[in-house]
Design an enzyme around this catalytic site. Structure first.
Site, short mmCIF file in Angstrom:
data_model
loop_
_atom_site.label_atom_id
_atom_site.label_comp_id
_atom_site.label_asym_id
_atom_site.label_seq_id
_atom_site.Cartn_x
_atom_site.Cartn_y
_atom_site.Cartn_z
N HIS A 255 -30.92 30.49 -71.35
CA HIS A 255 -30.28 31.28 -70.29
C HIS A 255 -29.00 31.91 -70.88
O HIS A 255 -27.89 31.47 -70.59
CB HIS A 255 -29.98 30.38 -69.09
CG HIS A 255 -31.22 29.74 -68.53
ND1 HIS A 255 -32.04 30.39 -67.63
CD2 HIS A 255 -31.82 28.54 -68.79
CE1 HIS A 255 -33.08 29.60 -67.33
NE2 HIS A 255 -32.97 28.48 -68.03
N GLY B 160 -28.15 28.20 -63.88
CA GLY B 160 -27.66 27.24 -62.88
C GLY B 160 -27.34 27.90 -61.56
O GLY B 160 -28.04 28.80 -61.12
N GLU C 269 -27.27 26.29 -58.68
CA GLU C 269 -28.02 25.70 -57.55
C GLU C 269 -27.16 24.79 -56.67
O GLU C 269 -27.63 24.31 -55.64
CB GLU C 269 -29.25 24.96 -58.08
CG GLU C 269 -30.25 25.93 -58.69
CD GLU C 269 -31.46 25.25 -59.30
OE1 GLU C 269 -31.65 24.04 -59.09
OE2 GLU C 269 -32.22 25.95 -60.01
N THR D 197 -33.50 30.58 -61.85
CA THR D 197 -33.59 30.48 -60.39
C THR D 197 -32.96 31.69 -59.72
O THR D 197 -33.44 32.18 -58.71
CB THR D 197 -32.82 29.23 -59.89
OG1 THR D 197 -32.98 28.18 -60.81
CG2 THR D 197 -33.30 28.81 -58.52
N TYR E 182 -37.39 33.44 -61.63
CA TYR E 182 -38.39 32.55 -61.04
C TYR E 182 -39.32 33.30 -60.08
O TYR E 182 -40.42 32.88 -59.83
CB TYR E 182 -37.68 31.48 -60.19
CG TYR E 182 -37.21 30.24 -60.92
CD1 TYR E 182 -37.08 30.21 -62.30
CD2 TYR E 182 -36.88 29.09 -60.20
CE1 TYR E 182 -36.63 29.06 -62.94
CE2 TYR E 182 -36.43 27.95 -60.83
CZ TYR E 182 -36.30 27.94 -62.20
OH TYR E 182 -35.87 26.80 -62.82
N HIS F 112 -42.49 28.60 -65.65
CA HIS F 112 -41.69 27.40 -65.42
C HIS F 112 -42.49 26.50 -64.49
O HIS F 112 -42.86 26.93 -63.41
CB HIS F 112 -40.35 27.80 -64.77
CG HIS F 112 -39.70 26.70 -63.98
ND1 HIS F 112 -38.55 26.06 -64.39
CD2 HIS F 112 -40.04 26.13 -62.79
CE1 HIS F 112 -38.22 25.14 -63.49
NE2 HIS F 112 -39.11 25.16 -62.50
N HIS G 166 -41.47 23.38 -69.95
CA HIS G 166 -41.06 22.11 -69.32
C HIS G 166 -42.28 21.18 -69.17
O HIS G 166 -42.31 20.35 -68.27
CB HIS G 166 -40.43 22.31 -67.93
CG HIS G 166 -39.42 23.42 -67.84
ND1 HIS G 166 -38.46 23.64 -68.79
CD2 HIS G 166 -39.22 24.37 -66.87
CE1 HIS G 166 -37.73 24.69 -68.44
NE2 HIS G 166 -38.17 25.15 -67.29
N ASP H 134 -33.85 25.34 -73.41
CA ASP H 134 -33.45 25.64 -72.03
C ASP H 134 -31.92 25.73 -71.96
O ASP H 134 -31.31 25.41 -70.93
CB ASP H 134 -33.98 24.56 -71.07
CG ASP H 134 -34.15 25.05 -69.65
OD1 ASP H 134 -34.00 26.27 -69.42
OD2 ASP H 134 -34.40 24.23 -68.76
N SER I 297 -28.23 24.26 -66.13
CA SER I 297 -27.32 23.18 -65.73
C SER I 297 -28.08 21.86 -65.73
O SER I 297 -29.27 21.81 -65.42
CB SER I 297 -26.70 23.45 -64.36
OG SER I 297 -27.69 23.53 -63.38
ZN ZN Z 1 -37.26 26.60 -66.16
#
Ligand code: ZN
Length: 390
Positions: free
Chosen positions: A62, A67, A69, A98, A129, A194, A223, A285, A289
């Site tokens: 990223h 992050g 979230e 996200t 996403y 993802h 992941h 990744d 976060s």
């Molecule tokens: Zn991911």
């Protein structure tokens, strides 16, 4: 400048024994036994006792921050050049995540261009996403064909409470658009998926494969070590001819809750079939976060995933899991270069980009070249971040 790396144990990633490597401009000029050149224009670097490997490719970072979230203050910062080079990374693939609202493709591309100006090789995936994908141009196909840095789409979230739960038809169309974009531009047009914690994380991919003629190689799910059932799916996906990515950054709590540490995931995959190694990539990744817990398991705060986890994972694969060095190195060099079709990357080979990493016997970065430019010389960082110059 011409550099001559002498007497290193060369892994191209294949074990070539002790060889010398000549770097001419931004390319590898030769890899031979005992190259001798007497010229004031040649700088000789002695790599005796060290491993000489291709610079690492981190295929999921990223780079412009992720992050967010837990509210705006939990948005993670942009990555710094030093975080990448000090981990032996010479190529990076940037992704959003996200947040596809306050994080934009323009910002992601600008960050990729800035790292490129600083000397790295950079690529990005279009989208976040969410489906439908917010693109830079009119669509996914156009993005991949017309924007040099865009090599595919992702990370598209599936089997996750944050997924936009695309239908089979939506995912088929998106994948076909990426595939055609890749075909017409000579790129991979890869679809990076993802996967979350829900059961059967790849069910929708199989559904698409069953109802279309799209090949399984168009997908690259990440992941896949996040829990035991995802890991079982990874094995089946590779058996069916697909490729998978394991995430190297983690926290002890995740491991206690069932995440398979990436070094062990690789070990188990190759225990089933050594050939599986060709289908595995690792990525950090980075700048995502991660939660931080105190000794009692209470949430203490947030931390940022580090690209250094990639090098630590390679070290653990070799030192703790007894995976042969060439196989360990392959997961962060020639495999991502092959699966993502990164031209002239991922191998030490005549005519390839001179992304060369010299590691000590205990996997510390000794010397690093990015496209023939010396970034780290015997542990001393020569190229500083544009702003943080300490
Ligand atoms: Zn991911």
């Amino acid at each position: 400048m011409i550099y001559l790396i002498k007497n290193g144990n060369v892994f191209t990633p294949y074990d070539e024994g002790v060889k010398d490597i000549l770097i001419v401009g931004n390319q590898i000029g030769a890899i031979e036994e005992n190259i001798t050149l007497n010229s004031p224009f040649v700088e000789v670097i002695d790599a005796k006792g060290c491993m000489v490997v291709p610079g690492f490719i981190d295929s999921h970072v990223h780079i412009c921050g992720g992050g967010g979230e837990g509210g705006f203050k939990t948005r993670t910062p942009e990555i710094a050049l030093s975080d990448l080079i000090q981990s032996g990374i010479t190529s990076v693939v940037g992704v959003l995540g996200t947040d596809g609202v306050t994080r934009t493709m323009s910002n992601l591309l600008a960050k990729a261009y800035s790292l490129e100006e600083e000397g790295l090789s950079t690529y990005v995936l279009t989208g976040s996403y969410q489906v439908p994908v917010k693109t830079v141009t009119q669509g996914i196909t156009d993005d991949i064909i017309l924007v040099d840095k865009i090599i595919g789409v992702g990370e598209i979230a599936l089997s996750d409470h944050r997924s936009s739960t695309p239908s089979r038809h939506e995912l088929s169309r998106l994948t076909s658009e990426a595939r055609v974009g890749g075909m017409l531009s000579g790129k991979a047009g890869i679809v990076n998926i993802h996967i979350g914690d829900a059961p059967n994380p790849l069910a929708l991919l199989y559904d698409v494969l069953h109802h279309t003629t799209i090949p399984i190689t168009q997908f690259h799910p990440t992941h896949m070590n996040r829990n035991p059932h995802a890991f079982e799916e990874a094995k089946a996906f590779v058996k069916a001819g697909g490729s998978v990515d394991f995430t190297t950054s983690t926290v002890p709590q995740f491991i206690e809750e069932g995440e398979i540490p990436a070094p062990r995931a690789v070990k188990e995959m190759i225990k089933e079939n050594t050939e599986n190694i060709n289908k595995i990539t690792l990525s950090s990744d980075g700048q995502g976060s991660l939660p931080e817990f105190d000794e009692k398991g209470n949430l203490k705060g947030l931390t940022v995933a580090k690209p250094s986890s990639l090098l630590e994972c390679v070290q653990k694969m070799v030192e703790e899991e007894a995976i042969p060095i060439p196989l360990a190195i392959q997961t962060v060099t020639s495999n991502p270069a092959g699966i993502l079709k990164l031209r002239n990357k991922g191998q030490l080979k005549k005519g390839y980009d001179a992304d060369v990493l010299i590691l000590t016997p205990h996997f510390k970065v000794n010397t690093l070249f990015c496209r023939g430019k010396l970034f780290i010389d015997k542990g001393k960082v020569l190229i500083k971040d544009t702003f943080n110059t300490n």
